[in-house]
Scaffold this motif. Structure first.
Motif, PDB file in Angstrom:
ATOM      1  N   VAL A  66      28.241  70.683  93.790  1.00 24.48           N
ATOM      2  CA  VAL A  66      29.646  70.660  94.183  1.00 24.48           C
ATOM      3  C   VAL A  66      30.217  69.241  94.115  1.00 24.48           C
ATOM      4  O   VAL A  66      31.404  69.052  93.853  1.00 24.48           O
ATOM      5  CB  VAL A  66      29.811  71.264  95.599  1.00 24.48           C
ATOM      6  N   SER A  67      29.373  68.239  94.326  1.00 23.70           N
ATOM      7  CA  SER A  67      29.873  66.859  94.259  1.00 23.70           C
ATOM      8  C   SER A  67      30.404  66.531  92.866  1.00 23.70           C
ATOM      9  O   SER A  67      31.349  65.757  92.728  1.00 23.70           O
ATOM     10  CB  SER A  67      28.796  65.862  94.685  1.00 23.70           C
ATOM     11  N   ILE A  68      29.825  67.119  91.840  1.00 25.31           N
ATOM     12  CA  ILE A  68      30.298  66.888  90.470  1.00 25.31           C
ATOM     13  C   ILE A  68      31.715  67.444  90.319  1.00 25.31           C
ATOM     14  O   ILE A  68      32.594  66.800  89.745  1.00 25.31           O
ATOM     15  CB  ILE A  68      29.344  67.526  89.439  1.00 25.31           C
ATOM     16  N   ILE A  69      31.932  68.617  90.872  1.00 28.05           N
ATOM     17  CA  ILE A  69      33.266  69.226  90.832  1.00 28.05           C
ATOM     18  C   ILE A  69      34.263  68.340  91.576  1.00 28.05           C
ATOM     19  O   ILE A  69      35.372  68.087  91.100  1.00 28.05           O
ATOM     20  CB  ILE A  69      33.233  70.649  91.429  1.00 28.05           C
ATOM     21  N   GLY A  70      33.856  67.826  92.740  1.00 26.40           N
ATOM     22  CA  GLY A  70      34.726  66.950  93.514  1.00 26.40           C
ATOM     23  C   GLY A  70      35.115  65.704  92.739  1.00 26.40           C
ATOM     24  O   GLY A  70      36.270  65.275  92.760  1.00 26.40           O
TER      25      GLY A  70
END
Length: 177
Positions: A130-134
């Motif tokens: 999810v950090s990549i999406i953020g």
């Protein structure tokens, strides 16, 4: 964090109140269309069964502005944005050097005066993904300096997860270990 954080909102007993004493205060928000809208954003689920917009923050009906012309509901996301530029100017004036402000409470264009920290995350593979999406989303919002807590903030990380997160973190524009 530079956001209006109020832990324990809508609870009968604030988390930091002594067990042997009856609390004489607790921030409980009245039922209304702003704290209890017909939709429930995913961000408020799983927080002890309290599914209100005012979880861990001020009541949405709270009045703000010089003449109480705004509801907190209308300006919540602008809180950190309104502090970023003055904080950066004060930092640079106090030190006489170029400064850096990193905030968790941002809004589109905050990138002109601050970076963004993705917030307290869990030590899990799902949070790593999810950090990549953020990172991608905040770049679209005009905030290019972004990062997450590498290896996670809550729970214990495994050696494999932390190693992979360190590898990914090398590509974050802001690394927080």
């Amino acid at each position: 964090m530079n956001e209006p954080a109020v832990f324990g909102t809508n609870l009968d007993r604030p988390f930091n109140w002594p067990e042997d004493e009856k609390p004489y205060w607790s921030l409980k928000c009245a039922v209304n269309e702003w704290d209890d809208p017909p939709y429930k954003p995913k961000s408020i689920y799983g927080d002890g069964g309290v599914d209100r917009l005012s979880v861990k923050t001020l009541c949405m009906v709270g009045e703000q502005g010089d003449a109480a012309e705004y509801k907190h509901y209308d300006v919540h996301s602008l809180y950190g944005w309104s502090q970023s530029e003055p904080s950066l100017k004060a930092l640079e004036a106090a030190t006489g050097k170029r400064g850096l402000v990193v905030s968790r409470s941002t809004f589109p264009t905050s990138g002109t005066s601050s970076g963004h920290w993705l917030g307290d995350n869990y030590s899990s593979w799902a949070q790593l993904r999810v950090s990549i999406i953020g990172l991608l989303e905040f770049n679209m919002f005009g905030i290019p300096y972004i990062g997450a807590d590498i290896c996670g903030f809550f729970l214990d990380s495994t050696a494999d997860l932390c190693q992979r997160w360190m590898q990914l973190g090398a590509f974050y524009t802001y690394s927080n270990t």
